[in-house]
Structure formats: structure tokens, C-alpha cells
Design an enzyme around this catalytic site. Structure first.
Site, PDB file in Angstrom:
ATOM      1  N   HIS A  59      -4.843   2.074   6.959  1.00  0.00           N
ATOM      2  CA  HIS A  59      -3.417   2.323   6.750  1.00  0.00           C
ATOM      3  C   HIS A  59      -2.812   2.841   8.044  1.00  0.00           C
ATOM      4  O   HIS A  59      -3.489   3.483   8.854  1.00  0.00           O
ATOM      5  CB  HIS A  59      -3.182   3.361   5.640  1.00  0.00           C
ATOM      6  CG  HIS A  59      -3.577   2.909   4.281  1.00  0.00           C
ATOM      7  ND1 HIS A  59      -4.284   3.694   3.394  1.00  0.00           N
ATOM      8  CD2 HIS A  59      -3.358   1.737   3.639  1.00  0.00           C
ATOM      9  CE1 HIS A  59      -4.487   3.036   2.267  1.00  0.00           C
ATOM     10  NE2 HIS A  59      -3.938   1.838   2.395  1.00  0.00           N
ATOM     11  N   GLU A 115       0.803  -1.222   0.000  1.00  0.00           N
ATOM     12  CA  GLU A 115       0.000   0.000   0.000  1.00  0.00           C
ATOM     13  C   GLU A 115       0.837   1.274   0.000  1.00  0.00           C
ATOM     14  O   GLU A 115       0.321   2.369   0.208  1.00  0.00           O
ATOM     15  CB  GLU A 115      -0.934  -0.010   1.221  1.00  0.00           C
ATOM     16  CG  GLU A 115      -1.933  -1.155   1.223  1.00  0.00           C
ATOM     17  CD  GLU A 115      -3.104  -0.937   0.284  1.00  0.00           C
ATOM     18  OE1 GLU A 115      -3.720   0.143   0.323  1.00  0.00           O
ATOM     19  OE2 GLU A 115      -3.406  -1.862  -0.496  1.00  0.00           O
ATOM     20  N   CYS A 161      -2.921  11.668   3.243  1.00  0.00           N
ATOM     21  CA  CYS A 161      -3.237  10.774   2.128  1.00  0.00           C
ATOM     22  C   CYS A 161      -2.911  11.420   0.785  1.00  0.00           C
ATOM     23  O   CYS A 161      -2.547  10.739  -0.165  1.00  0.00           O
ATOM     24  CB  CYS A 161      -4.717  10.403   2.153  1.00  0.00           C
ATOM     25  SG  CYS A 161      -5.185   9.199   3.402  1.00  0.00           S
TER      26      CYS A 161
END
Length: 416
Positions: A230, A162, A347
Site C-alpha cells: 500500500h 484498498e 494501518c
């Protein structure tokens, strides 16, 4: 060579929508089916970039990927009529969250003295798994100088990766050799643990970083189950400072001890669950913040307005600022359109420590370039997209034309 940290923010694409495709992302699920506002979203993102540029920081950007992605549907023998979620995946603008674009190891950490970037395969979520080939193409444009950069394809899809959202770096200063912390998941209760340990280990090997200065840390399964899909939803690091929730890691004391062993000057700022619960941390995205070293040398925290407006989070932040700790400024920004899909300030950006002169200058921002991008967004980005509009051929043509207008304005013909 003068190394500085450069934040590359994703320009939010014209197909930005709320399809609720991200399992384990509470905000995405809660807002599924709502009307999105792509123009406002992109302008909010650009405003955050302008804010950081005004602080005296170097600011870059990455371009929206081509959407709708007909190749994705063709590869699975679909046209979108079979399943609305497949159609929405082909329209997804999720590449705007560039913290998932790649993992980055700066030159001071690597065996060959180059900055290494490995694109994330994002295989856990279908709408994201289609991103990495176009991401690699873009990274190889931005970081094309082979003397200073090495850009790697994604690791094999059997290992979910990720990107930087599950990776932290700590060092005395950005230009000094650092320690790299890879955070992986084993269990997430009802939700998938997206980052595989073997993906993290593969990236570390590809980058040639010193195993003695590399940590592999398990994320707390309780955090994943609560919606921290995350690690950057519950922890963020910058230079010598780790800012973390008490429940971020499966073995917090072991993690802190290992960090201090490798970086004795490390300062660890822990937010106790008694002050800010895991649920409140995830709802407010307190930790999905940009922890920055400002030109003055002090550290500042760029947080979403949702965190600043949350009573318990605000009370903790006020106490932190009064305590004379390492984080001296808190700066709220409005990224509500991104937040509604589960993406805060952190993000939206990929951190790269490099000499700006070694980067393709088209990817670096100044005030004039931001104004040009804003003009294109204002003219071409859809004002809104309702759930029933996903798949509309006329809207698809408008989205394609909007992106082409941006590429033409910024002289990116080769990324068409």
C-alpha cells in the site's frame, strides 16, 4: 460546524492470528505460522488510542467484524477441510486495519458539502474481500446523519480498491478545501498491484470532488516489488505536509510539482534512499505512521517502536528533528503484534474530518470507555492462538463469545 480530524482505530479482534495470507506483505510472510497473542494485540492497540487521546485529539474506534465467518466458507462451498488457507481466511482479524476500510472525502472537498465514505472492496486478497458488507453496516451506524454524511457501497469487484491506504489529502488546515491524491499501481513485479486506477477514479466521482483538485498518481513499481503493498507504507500526508520516501512514486518530481501547483504552501519532506533504503523503510514501517496536527498547532509523527529502534531510521529522524522542519515531534508506540502481520500505526486507523457532534457517540472514545473495553479484552480475548488452533470449534465459540461481550458492553446490539 467545527470540523476536526478524528482517527477511528480498529479494535483488534479475538481471532488475531498469523496465517501469512497477504501476498506481497513481507512481515505477514515472515511470521506465517507463528503463535499470535490476541489479548496483547488488542491492548497494544488500545494503548495507542489512549496515547492519541492524551495528546488532546478526538479518537474513535471501529468494532471487530464477526469471525469465524462461516458465510464466507458457505459461499464457496467449503467447510475449511479442503484448504487450510481458506479456513484461516474465515478466521482473519484483518478488518482491524481500518486504513483499508474505506476512502474518505471531507465535506469541504465535495460538491454536496457532505463527508463521503466509500467502503473498499479489497478483492485482491480473499481473506480481506469478505469484509466490506460488514464494514458498510458499521459505517452506516457511525455516520448515519444524512445531512452530514454519505456512505457508499464498494465499487464493483472488477476494480480492486484498498481504501485510504492508497489515498492522501492535503490542505491548509483540515477544515479548508483540500487536494485529494489517489495512488494506484500498475505493476508490482512478483506481487500484485492492489489499487486499480479505475477504482480510484470511481471513488473520486462518487464523492463529487473537484477534478481540478484531484491527482491520480502511480506508485513506484519498485516500491510494490519491495513490499510496499500500500502507498501508506512509503508515504503519508497531513494538512500541508507530505512525508515520503524518495522511491514512493513512479514520477516523483511530477507528483511534487502537481501538488505544489494546487497547494503552493505544501511542504514535502523527502527521505532519500541513500539515508534510509527502501528495504529499511519497509522493514521499520517509518512511513506507516500517523502524521498528526497537535492542539498546539505543531505536527507530530506517531511511529512504531521498530522504526525508533532501527539505527539508520533513528539517525535520520534525529537529524530531521534538529533541522527545524515542519515535523516537530516523534512519538514511538508499541504495536508489535500488529506489526508482525504488516500493520503499523497508520494501518490501524481511518481518518475522518468531521464535526464530532454529528457522529454516533458510541463510536467516540473517552478514558472511561477505553477502560471498559480493556476490561472486556482482558477477560475474554484469547491469550494466544497457535497455527494448529485455527479451526478448533471450542476456540471458535470463545472468539464469538468474546466479541458478543464487547458488543454488549458498548451497547451495539444491532451489530451482532
Amino acid at each position: 460546524m467545527s470540523l476536526v480530524e478524528i482517527n477511528f482505530d480498529g479494535i483488534i479482534g479475538p481471532s488475531h492470528n498469523y496465517a501469512g495470507l497477504s501476498l506481497g506483505n513481507i512481515a505477514s510472510a515472515n511470521n506465517a505460522g507463528d503463535t499470535s497473542f490476541p489479548r496483547a494485540a488488542a491492548l497494544q492497540g488500545l494503548s495507542k488510542m489512549r496515547h492519541n487521546l492524551a495528546l488532546g485529539l478526538v479518537q474513535g474506534f471501529l468494532l471487530p467484524l464477526p469471525r469465524p465467518n462461516g458465510a464466507f466458507l458457505s459461499a464457496i462451498g467449503a467447510n475449511g477441510s479442503e484448504d487450510r488457507r481458506l479456513l484461516a481466511a474465515a478466521w482473519s482479524a484483518s478488518a482491524m486495519w481500518t486504513a483499508n476500510a474505506a476512502t474518505v472525502s471531507p465535506a469541504p472537498d465535495t460538491a454536496d458539502g457532505r463527508c463521503h465514505l466509500t467502503a473498499a472492496n479489497l478483492v485482491t486478497m480473499p481473506h480481506r474481500s469478505q469484509e466490506w458488507p460488514d464494514t458498510v453496516k458499521q459505517l452506516r451506524l457511525a455516520f448515519a446523519n444524512p445531512e452530514h454524511f454519505a456512505v457508499h457501497d464498494a465499487v464493483p469487484a472488477c476494480f480492486g480498491d484498498e481504501g485510504a491506504a492508497n489515498h492522501m489529502r492535503m490542505s491548509a488546515s483540515h477544515g479548508d478545501p483540500g487536494i485529494e491524491i489517489f495512488v494506484y499501481g500498475k505493476s508490482g513485479g512478483p506481487f500484485p498491484a492492489r489499487q486499480h486506477e479505475q477504482a480510484s477514479r470511481a471513488v473520486a466521482r462518487l464523492h463529487g470532488i473537484d477534478p481540478a483538485r484531484t491527482l491520480f498518481v502511480e506508485q513506484n513499481p519498485e516500491a510494490i516489488a519491495a513490499g510496499a503493498f500500500h502507498n501508506d507504507v512509503v508515504a503519508v500526508a497531513n494538512e500541508r505536509v507530505l512525508f515520503t520516501h524518495e522511491l514512493a512514486f513512479a514520477d516523483p518530481e511530477g507528483t511534487y510539482g502537481a501538488i505544489r501547483d494546487l497547494l503552493p504552501e505544501a511542504e514535502i519532506v523527502i527521505v532519500p534512499a541513500a539515508a534510509v533504503s527502501l528495504a529499511d523503510a519497509i522493514k521499520s514501517y517509518l512511513f506507516n505512521a500517523q502524521l498528526l496536527t497537535l492542539p498546539s498547532g505543531e505536527m507530530g509523527l506517531v511511529i512504531p517502536l521498530e522504526a525508533w529502534e532501527h539505527p539508520k531510521v533513528r539517525a535520520w529522524l534525529d537529524g530531521m528533528l534538529a533541522s527545524n522542519g515542519p515535523i516537530r515531534r516523534v512519538m514511538p508506540v508499541d504495536v508489535r503484534q500488529s506489526m508482525a502481520n504488516g500493520g503499523g500505526p497508520a494501518c490501524l486507523r481511518l481518518r475522518v474530518v468531521a464535526d464530532p457532534a454529528t457522529i454516533d457517540q458510541r463510536f467516540l472514545l473517552d478514558e472511561k470507555k477505553i477502560a471498559r473495553i480493556e476490561a472486556v479484552v482482558t477477560e475474554h480475548w484469547p491469550a494466544s492462538i497457535g497455527a494448529d488452533q485455527i479451526g478448533d470449534p471450542a476456540l471458535a465459540m470463545r472468539i464469538i463469545a468474546a466479541r458478543q461481550a464487547l458488543l454488549a458492553t458498548l451497547d451495539f446490539a444491532e451489530f451482532g
